[in-house]
Write a protein that holds these residues in place. Sequence first.
Motif, PDB file in Angstrom:
ATOM      1  N   GLY A  34       0.761  -1.240   0.000  1.00  0.00           N
ATOM      2  CA  GLY A  34       0.000   0.000   0.000  1.00  0.00           C
ATOM      3  C   GLY A  34       0.789   1.286   0.000  1.00  0.00           C
ATOM      4  O   GLY A  34       0.197   2.368  -0.022  1.00  0.00           O
ATOM      5  N   SER A  35       2.107   1.213   0.021  1.00  0.00           N
ATOM      6  CA  SER A  35       2.906   2.440   0.014  1.00  0.00           C
ATOM      7  C   SER A  35       3.077   2.977  -1.400  1.00  0.00           C
ATOM      8  O   SER A  35       3.214   2.209  -2.356  1.00  0.00           O
ATOM      9  CB  SER A  35       4.296   2.180   0.607  1.00  0.00           C
ATOM     10  OG  SER A  35       4.232   1.898   1.978  1.00  0.00           O
ATOM     11  N   ALA A  36       3.080   4.292  -1.514  1.00  0.00           N
ATOM     12  CA  ALA A  36       3.592   4.924  -2.729  1.00  0.00           C
ATOM     13  C   ALA A  36       5.108   4.843  -2.661  1.00  0.00           C
ATOM     14  O   ALA A  36       5.700   4.982  -1.588  1.00  0.00           O
ATOM     15  CB  ALA A  36       3.135   6.373  -2.809  1.00  0.00           C
ATOM     16  N   VAL A  37       5.763   4.624  -3.803  1.00  0.00           N
ATOM     17  CA  VAL A  37       7.196   4.339  -3.789  1.00  0.00           C
ATOM     18  C   VAL A  37       7.942   5.225  -4.773  1.00  0.00           C
ATOM     19  O   VAL A  37       7.539   5.352  -5.937  1.00  0.00           O
ATOM     20  CB  VAL A  37       7.463   2.854  -4.125  1.00  0.00           C
ATOM     21  CG1 VAL A  37       8.964   2.571  -4.111  1.00  0.00           C
ATOM     22  CG2 VAL A  37       6.740   1.934  -3.150  1.00  0.00           C
ATOM     23  N   VAL A  38       9.035   5.801  -4.298  1.00  0.00           N
ATOM     24  CA  VAL A  38      10.011   6.425  -5.182  1.00  0.00           C
ATOM     25  C   VAL A  38      11.116   5.405  -5.417  1.00  0.00           C
ATOM     26  O   VAL A  38      11.797   4.983  -4.475  1.00  0.00           O
ATOM     27  CB  VAL A  38      10.595   7.704  -4.565  1.00  0.00           C
ATOM     28  CG1 VAL A  38      11.677   8.285  -5.476  1.00  0.00           C
ATOM     29  CG2 VAL A  38       9.497   8.731  -4.320  1.00  0.00           C
ATOM     30  N   VAL A  39      11.257   4.986  -6.659  1.00  0.00           N
ATOM     31  CA  VAL A  39      12.255   3.980  -7.028  1.00  0.00           C
ATOM     32  C   VAL A  39      13.537   4.709  -7.415  1.00  0.00           C
ATOM     33  O   VAL A  39      13.663   5.236  -8.519  1.00  0.00           O
ATOM     34  CB  VAL A  39      11.755   3.100  -8.190  1.00  0.00           C
ATOM     35  CG1 VAL A  39      12.810   2.072  -8.581  1.00  0.00           C
ATOM     36  CG2 VAL A  39      10.443   2.425  -7.824  1.00  0.00           C
ATOM     37  N   GLY A  40      14.465   4.767  -6.477  1.00  0.00           N
ATOM     38  CA  GLY A  40      15.726   5.429  -6.757  1.00  0.00           C
ATOM     39  C   GLY A  40      16.651   4.547  -7.566  1.00  0.00           C
ATOM     40  O   GLY A  40      16.704   3.337  -7.355  1.00  0.00           O
ATOM     41  N   PHE A  41      17.378   5.144  -8.499  1.00  0.00           N
ATOM     42  CA  PHE A  41      18.339   4.394  -9.302  1.00  0.00           C
ATOM     43  C   PHE A  41      19.487   5.308  -9.670  1.00  0.00           C
ATOM     44  O   PHE A  41      19.373   6.532  -9.610  1.00  0.00           O
ATOM     45  CB  PHE A  41      17.678   3.824 -10.562  1.00  0.00           C
ATOM     46  CG  PHE A  41      17.298   4.869 -11.583  1.00  0.00           C
ATOM     47  CD1 PHE A  41      18.141   5.150 -12.645  1.00  0.00           C
ATOM     48  CD2 PHE A  41      16.113   5.590 -11.471  1.00  0.00           C
ATOM     49  CE1 PHE A  41      17.820   6.129 -13.582  1.00  0.00           C
ATOM     50  CE2 PHE A  41      15.777   6.563 -12.401  1.00  0.00           C
ATOM     51  CZ  PHE A  41      16.629   6.839 -13.460  1.00  0.00           C
ATOM     52  N   HIS A  42      20.600   4.695 -10.055  1.00  0.00           N
ATOM     53  CA  HIS A  42      21.753   5.489 -10.485  1.00  0.00           C
ATOM     54  C   HIS A  42      21.908   5.423 -11.996  1.00  0.00           C
ATOM     55  O   HIS A  42      21.775   6.422 -12.680  1.00  0.00           O
ATOM     56  CB  HIS A  42      23.028   5.015  -9.788  1.00  0.00           C
ATOM     57  CG  HIS A  42      24.208   5.896 -10.060  1.00  0.00           C
ATOM     58  ND1 HIS A  42      25.508   5.499  -9.828  1.00  0.00           N
ATOM     59  CD2 HIS A  42      24.297   7.166 -10.543  1.00  0.00           C
ATOM     60  CE1 HIS A  42      26.337   6.483 -10.150  1.00  0.00           C
ATOM     61  NE2 HIS A  42      25.627   7.508 -10.597  1.00  0.00           N
ATOM     62  N   GLY A  43      22.122   4.205 -12.528  1.00  0.00           N
ATOM     63  CA  GLY A  43      22.344   4.095 -13.963  1.00  0.00           C
ATOM     64  C   GLY A  43      21.314   3.283 -14.719  1.00  0.00           C
ATOM     65  O   GLY A  43      21.223   3.389 -15.946  1.00  0.00           O
ATOM     66  N   ALA A  44      20.533   2.476 -14.021  1.00  0.00           N
ATOM     67  CA  ALA A  44      19.630   1.529 -14.690  1.00  0.00           C
ATOM     68  C   ALA A  44      18.248   2.135 -14.906  1.00  0.00           C
ATOM     69  O   ALA A  44      17.256   1.722 -14.300  1.00  0.00           O
ATOM     70  CB  ALA A  44      19.530   0.244 -13.866  1.00  0.00           C
ATOM     71  N   ALA A  45      18.172   3.120 -15.797  1.00  0.00           N
ATOM     72  CA  ALA A  45      16.914   3.835 -16.011  1.00  0.00           C
ATOM     73  C   ALA A  45      15.819   2.918 -16.544  1.00  0.00           C
ATOM     74  O   ALA A  45      14.664   2.986 -16.100  1.00  0.00           O
ATOM     75  CB  ALA A  45      17.128   5.007 -16.971  1.00  0.00           C
ATOM     76  N   ASP A  46      16.145   2.059 -17.492  1.00  0.00           N
ATOM     77  CA  ASP A  46      15.137   1.171 -18.073  1.00  0.00           C
ATOM     78  C   ASP A  46      14.608   0.198 -17.030  1.00  0.00           C
ATOM     79  O   ASP A  46      13.401  -0.074 -16.968  1.00  0.00           O
ATOM     80  CB  ASP A  46      15.717   0.401 -19.257  1.00  0.00           C
ATOM     81  CG  ASP A  46      15.989   1.294 -20.462  1.00  0.00           C
ATOM     82  OD1 ASP A  46      15.472   2.425 -20.482  1.00  0.00           O
ATOM     83  OD2 ASP A  46      16.721   0.856 -21.366  1.00  0.00           O
ATOM     84  N   ALA A  47      15.506  -0.338 -16.207  1.00  0.00           N
ATOM     85  CA  ALA A  47      15.081  -1.270 -15.167  1.00  0.00           C
ATOM     86  C   ALA A  47      14.184  -0.578 -14.151  1.00  0.00           C
ATOM     87  O   ALA A  47      13.176  -1.137 -13.692  1.00  0.00           O
ATOM     88  CB  ALA A  47      16.299  -1.888 -14.484  1.00  0.00           C
TER      89      ALA A  47
END
Length: 250
Positions: A34-47
């Motif tokens: 049920g959480s809203a999520v910020v998916v942090g990434f460094h280089g894997a934009a497509d993933a």
Amino acid sequence: MTKEFSMNDQRVAVVSGGSRGIGKAIALTLAAQGSAVVVGFHGAADAAARVVEEITAAGGRAIAFQADVADEVAVAEMFDAAEKSFGGVDVVVNSAGRLSLSPIADLDLDELDALHRTNVRGAFVMAREAARRVRPGGAIIALSTSVVGLRFPGYGAYAAGKGAVEAMTMVLARELRGRDITVNAVAPGPTATELFLQDKDEATVERLAKQPPLERLGTPQDIAEVVSFLASPAGHWVNGQVVRANGGII
């Protein structure tokens, strides 16, 4: 000023390293709960985009945000995005990490610096921003490693950095006295991720899988379930701890 969190609000999670491996499993599990999520990434934009698509296809809310966890400006902007998109931050999970395997005698110091830039400075920057932003009732969770206690040869630099993560986790838990925010670390044992499996032959993987009494490698979902418990109201009485999620390996 930090907004008071109401249990009627949707919880908001920031997960660094959320595009792959354990971080991806954590992002998906928190979203499913049920959480809203910020998916942090460094280089894997497509993933990262695929993780967001999976969450939204299931009816959840998520955005991807590119940030080097060692860059304090980028991390602050990631938290700004969480607040702008979802209204605040309640859960922060730092699962971004870098692994270098080498005997201590042979490790190039440039590689040591790069490793600790992500694993130590990055963990500190994420913890610092979380301490400034997380709402009452929230949780801050760092990823460590059971290698800190297991002392596998070749993991000297990695274990040293994660030992620092565990120390800062314990300190931050005490510094947030009176804020109603928990701070814990989860220390996986050998877990079947791309990062763990790289450069290991089949015999090595099999040997490591036999070490826990449960006689298997951990899975990203095993770790995500522990993290999600600590992030939830049900896990709120656990504070200032390192949870060694490793199937009983000693």
